[in-house]
Write a protein that holds these residues in place. Structure first.
Motif, PDB file in Angstrom:
ATOM      1  N   LEU A  36       6.737   8.257   9.059  1.00 22.21           N
ATOM      2  CA  LEU A  36       7.063   7.729   7.720  1.00 22.21           C
ATOM      3  C   LEU A  36       5.968   6.788   7.215  1.00 22.21           C
ATOM      4  O   LEU A  36       5.624   6.795   6.029  1.00 22.21           O
ATOM      5  CB  LEU A  36       8.404   6.991   7.746  1.00 22.21           C
ATOM      6  N   ASP A  37       5.416   5.984   8.133  1.00 21.76           N
ATOM      7  CA  ASP A  37       4.351   5.044   7.743  1.00 21.76           C
ATOM      8  C   ASP A  37       3.146   5.773   7.145  1.00 21.76           C
ATOM      9  O   ASP A  37       2.400   5.213   6.349  1.00 21.76           O
ATOM     10  CB  ASP A  37       3.868   4.234   8.963  1.00 21.76           C
ATOM     11  N   SER A  38       2.981   7.043   7.562  1.00 20.72           N
ATOM     12  CA  SER A  38       1.801   7.782   7.087  1.00 20.72           C
ATOM     13  C   SER A  38       2.050   8.453   5.730  1.00 20.72           C
ATOM     14  O   SER A  38       1.167   9.134   5.198  1.00 20.72           O
ATOM     15  CB  SER A  38       1.403   8.845   8.117  1.00 20.72           C
ATOM     16  N   LYS A  39       3.244   8.287   5.178  1.00 18.64           N
ATOM     17  CA  LYS A  39       3.583   8.981   3.919  1.00 18.64           C
ATOM     18  C   LYS A  39       3.665   8.001   2.743  1.00 18.64           C
ATOM     19  O   LYS A  39       4.093   6.851   2.910  1.00 18.64           O
ATOM     20  CB  LYS A  39       4.942   9.695   4.054  1.00 18.64           C
ATOM     21  N   PRO A  40       3.303   8.476   1.549  1.00 16.02           N
ATOM     22  CA  PRO A  40       3.375   7.590   0.370  1.00 16.02           C
ATOM     23  C   PRO A  40       4.824   7.202   0.024  1.00 16.02           C
ATOM     24  O   PRO A  40       5.769   7.876   0.435  1.00 16.02           O
ATOM     25  CB  PRO A  40       2.788   8.443  -0.753  1.00 16.02           C
ATOM     26  N   LYS A  41       4.936   6.174  -0.763  1.00 17.95           N
ATOM     27  CA  LYS A  41       6.237   5.667  -1.220  1.00 17.95           C
ATOM     28  C   LYS A  41       7.047   6.782  -1.904  1.00 17.95           C
ATOM     29  O   LYS A  41       6.485   7.573  -2.672  1.00 17.95           O
ATOM     30  CB  LYS A  41       5.969   4.528  -2.214  1.00 17.95           C
ATOM     31  N   ASP A  42       8.318   6.807  -1.627  1.00 21.80           N
ATOM     32  CA  ASP A  42       9.268   7.737  -2.264  1.00 21.80           C
ATOM     33  C   ASP A  42       8.862   9.204  -2.163  1.00 21.80           C
ATOM     34  O   ASP A  42       9.192  10.001  -3.053  1.00 21.80           O
ATOM     35  CB  ASP A  42       9.423   7.388  -3.759  1.00 21.80           C
ATOM     36  N   CYS A  64      14.753  10.495  -1.052  1.00 23.86           N
ATOM     37  CA  CYS A  64      16.115  10.986  -1.272  1.00 23.86           C
ATOM     38  C   CYS A  64      16.724  11.432   0.042  1.00 23.86           C
ATOM     39  O   CYS A  64      16.030  11.575   1.059  1.00 23.86           O
ATOM     40  CB  CYS A  64      16.163  12.069  -2.341  1.00 23.86           C
ATOM     41  N   PHE A  65      18.030  11.629   0.018  1.00 20.24           N
ATOM     42  CA  PHE A  65      18.806  11.877   1.232  1.00 20.24           C
ATOM     43  C   PHE A  65      19.646  13.137   1.026  1.00 20.24           C
ATOM     44  O   PHE A  65      20.572  13.150   0.223  1.00 20.24           O
ATOM     45  CB  PHE A  65      19.697  10.643   1.477  1.00 20.24           C
ATOM     46  N   VAL A  66      19.264  14.207   1.724  1.00 19.03           N
ATOM     47  CA  VAL A  66      20.075  15.428   1.711  1.00 19.03           C
ATOM     48  C   VAL A  66      21.083  15.280   2.852  1.00 19.03           C
ATOM     49  O   VAL A  66      20.697  15.213   4.019  1.00 19.03           O
ATOM     50  CB  VAL A  66      19.203  16.688   1.923  1.00 19.03           C
ATOM     51  N   THR A  67      22.353  15.184   2.505  1.00 20.66           N
ATOM     52  CA  THR A  67      23.358  14.825   3.510  1.00 20.66           C
ATOM     53  C   THR A  67      24.616  15.677   3.406  1.00 20.66           C
ATOM     54  O   THR A  67      24.951  16.171   2.320  1.00 20.66           O
ATOM     55  CB  THR A  67      23.740  13.328   3.379  1.00 20.66           C
ATOM     56  N   HIS A  68      25.313  15.782   4.533  1.00 21.53           N
ATOM     57  CA  HIS A  68      26.607  16.471   4.556  1.00 21.53           C
ATOM     58  C   HIS A  68      27.705  15.620   3.918  1.00 21.53           C
ATOM     59  O   HIS A  68      28.832  16.053   3.805  1.00 21.53           O
ATOM     60  CB  HIS A  68      26.968  16.807   5.999  1.00 21.53           C
ATOM     61  N   CYS A  69      27.367  14.379   3.569  1.00 22.64           N
ATOM     62  CA  CYS A  69      28.321  13.458   2.929  1.00 22.64           C
ATOM     63  C   CYS A  69      29.393  12.954   3.887  1.00 22.64           C
ATOM     64  O   CYS A  69      30.549  12.733   3.476  1.00 22.64           O
ATOM     65  CB  CYS A  69      28.954  14.064   1.680  1.00 22.64           C
ATOM     66  N   GLY A  70      29.042  12.772   5.164  1.00 26.21           N
ATOM     67  CA  GLY A  70      29.915  12.001   6.048  1.00 26.21           C
ATOM     68  C   GLY A  70      30.067  10.629   5.406  1.00 26.21           C
ATOM     69  O   GLY A  70      29.143  10.125   4.755  1.00 26.21           O
ATOM     70  N   PHE A  71      31.227  10.011   5.581  1.00 24.83           N
ATOM     71  CA  PHE A  71      31.482   8.807   4.791  1.00 24.83           C
ATOM     72  C   PHE A  71      30.527   7.660   5.127  1.00 24.83           C
ATOM     73  O   PHE A  71      30.125   6.898   4.246  1.00 24.83           O
ATOM     74  CB  PHE A  71      32.948   8.367   4.938  1.00 24.83           C
TER      75      PHE A  71
END
Ligand SMILES: O=c1ccn([C@@H]2O[C@H](COP(=O)(O)OP(=O)(O)O[C@H]3O[C@H](CO)[C@@H](O)[C@H](O)[C@H]3O)[C@@H](O)[C@H]2O)c(=O)[nH]1
Length: 466
Positions: A275-281, A356-363
């Protein structure tokens, strides 16, 4: 600081159901109690305890939280005894666990460390009987949303008939909640007969709820005000969430950056360096939690959708699911994508590279996205997740839901469109605005004098007076 047996205000046993989505919120709630002078002891069943390799959870703000195990009938250390099925396991846990929990309470009494209360997961309603046997306070803890629980209550009491018929086929409606299309109701409700075992567990939460002294909900009041008000007419309901580590909210609990008990080992350094090697957002974080099992076809579509998006992605695929990954995806995408068996989700969500967060929507994942301000693409699989995804899109406005085809699959193009929408599409500004509102409200709820903080204080004062 060593806390003596007399120093704490009360001793409570906190007993989550097995699984990360239940342990995390109840452990985190335990930390809040400990911070306020209560002594929580976390209870786990032997089968899980054996793999934990720890008997304490360290905290910087106070003494460690002890973990004690109870029997589930699979206590053999040789590793020879494995449950045939989750149903057999939970049955054995109920029978053996009730006896073993009673013995533990007696042992603690003998050791001069008596217990005043049991806070038990709604999925383990028999723990209430053990509390009653010893005259202890019984607090039911819900790990899912109030709307979801209210729907289950209506089903359990016969107020919503299954399979859905008549007007319920057009909309599922419970007091205080928005009207739901049947497909937005929990999966056990819209697809009656699916997973009958889990359906019984879910409805079992309401079998003896009327006897619980407290009903603790892992939300904050603003999230579902009207439903909470309605439930509070039935039981002593209090909202105590979000149970997200304090570092991401009020920062009152020193160094509380993680829940503290991963049942799978996270690839922390690998994720951080990448993650440190990737640009913001610039990174799409993808995770389907601790239990969901996706089809091969769904894996294929997710992989292609992520690759075609040209965005960086960090994808959690549990080891047990990795064989379903399309061949070559890891090598093909080594710069663009990283696949890990488990992550420290909070660290990933809090990282500035995550967009962004692709998620199964666990609570818990939803509470975390809301509290940390990360836009959501909902790809719900089953149980409460479809209802959570509806709230994400239409009620809290913090993301979008991916639409499925007639085989129930989210196609690659749909995934790509949703990701683009939350990151830079028409809705993205509105989503960001809503996220900053919810992030602020989440922090305020648990901060001094906030709605959840006051409720926890009330609970603590009650326990201290026992
Ligand atoms: O790589 C990962 C993936 C997840 N998590 C954590 O694991 C928890 C997962 O919880 P959740 O998002 O609720 O998903 P599940 O584990 O799938 O939770 C189950 O339990 C929840 C509470 O009852 C339900 O809402 C879900 O539908 C059900 O699948 C969260 O705290 C995450 O932060 C990690 O730390 N690392």
């Amino acid at each position: 600081m060593e806390v003596t047996k007399q120093a704490h205000k009360a001793h409570v046993l906190v007993f989550p159901f097995i699984g990360q989505g239940h342990v995390n919120p109840m452990l985190q709630f335990s930390k809040r109690l400990a911070f306020k002078g209560i002594k929580p002891t976390l209870i786990t069943a032997q089968y899980i305890f054996k793999s934990m390799q720890t008997t304490t959870i360290e905290t910087q703000f106070g003494p460690p939280i002890q973990i004690r195990s109870i029997s589930d009938g699979y206590d053999d250390d040789s590793g020879g005894s494995h449950p045939e099925s989750i149903a057999a396991y939970l049955d054995s846990l109920r029978v053996n666990g009730a006896k073993s929990l009673a013995q533990l309470i007696m042992r603690l009494n003998d050791e001069g460390d008596p217990v005043q209360a049991i806070i038990y997961d709604g999925f383990l309603p028999w723990a209430l009987d053990v509390a009653r046997q010893f005259g202890l306070v019984a607090g039911l803890f819900f790990t899912q949303s109030c709307t979801v629980n209210s729907i289950y209550y209506h089903v359990q009491r016969g107020l919503i008939q299954l399979p859905l018929t008549g007007p319920d086929l057009i909309k599922v409606s419970v007091p205080g909640a928005p009207e739901l299309h049947p497909f937005e109701a929990p999966s056990f409700v819209h697809t009656y007969g699916s997973y009958p075992f889990w359906f019984d567990v879910i409805l079992g939460q309401f079998s003896n709820i009327d006897q619980a002294d407290w009903v603790l909900c892992n939300i904050f009041y603003d999230m579902e005000k009207e439903v909470v008000d309605w439930m509070a007419k039935l039981w002593k309901v209090r909202t105590i969430g979000p149970t997200v580590p304090s570092y991401y909210l009020d920062k009152r609990l020193e160094d509380d950056t993680d829940y503290g008990l991963h049942l799978l080992k996270p690839d922390k350094t690998l994720c951080k360096n990448w993650l440190d090697s990737k640009p913001k957002d610039s990174v799409v974080y993808v995770s389907f939690g601790s239990a969901a099992e996706l089809s091969n076809e769904q894996f294929q579509e997710l992989a292609r959708g992520l690759k075609n998006s040209d965005l960086n992605f960090l994808w959690v695929v549990r080891e047990s699911e990795q064989a379903k990954l399309p061949k070559g995806i890891i090598e093909e995408n080594s710069k663009q994508g990283l696949v890990v068996g488990w992550a420290s989700q909070l660290e990933v969500l809090a990282h500035e590279a995550t967009g962004c967060f692709v998620t199964h929507c666990g609570f818990n994942s939803i509470l975390e996205a809301l509290s940390l301000g990360v836009p959501v693409v909902g790809v719900p699989q089953w149980t409460d997740q479809g209802t959570n995804a509806k709230f994400v899109e239409d009620i809290w406005g913090v993301g979008v839901r991916a639409r499925v085809d007639d085989k129930g699959i989210v196609q690659r193009k749909q995934l790509e469109e949703c990701i683009t929408e939350v990151m830079e599409g028409e809705k993205s500004e509105e989503i960001k605005k809503n996220l900053s509102k919810w992030k602020k409200l989440a922090k305020e709820a648990v901060d001094v004098g906030g709605s959840s903080d006051k409720n926890i204080d009330e609970f603590v004062a009650y326990l201290a007076a026992c």
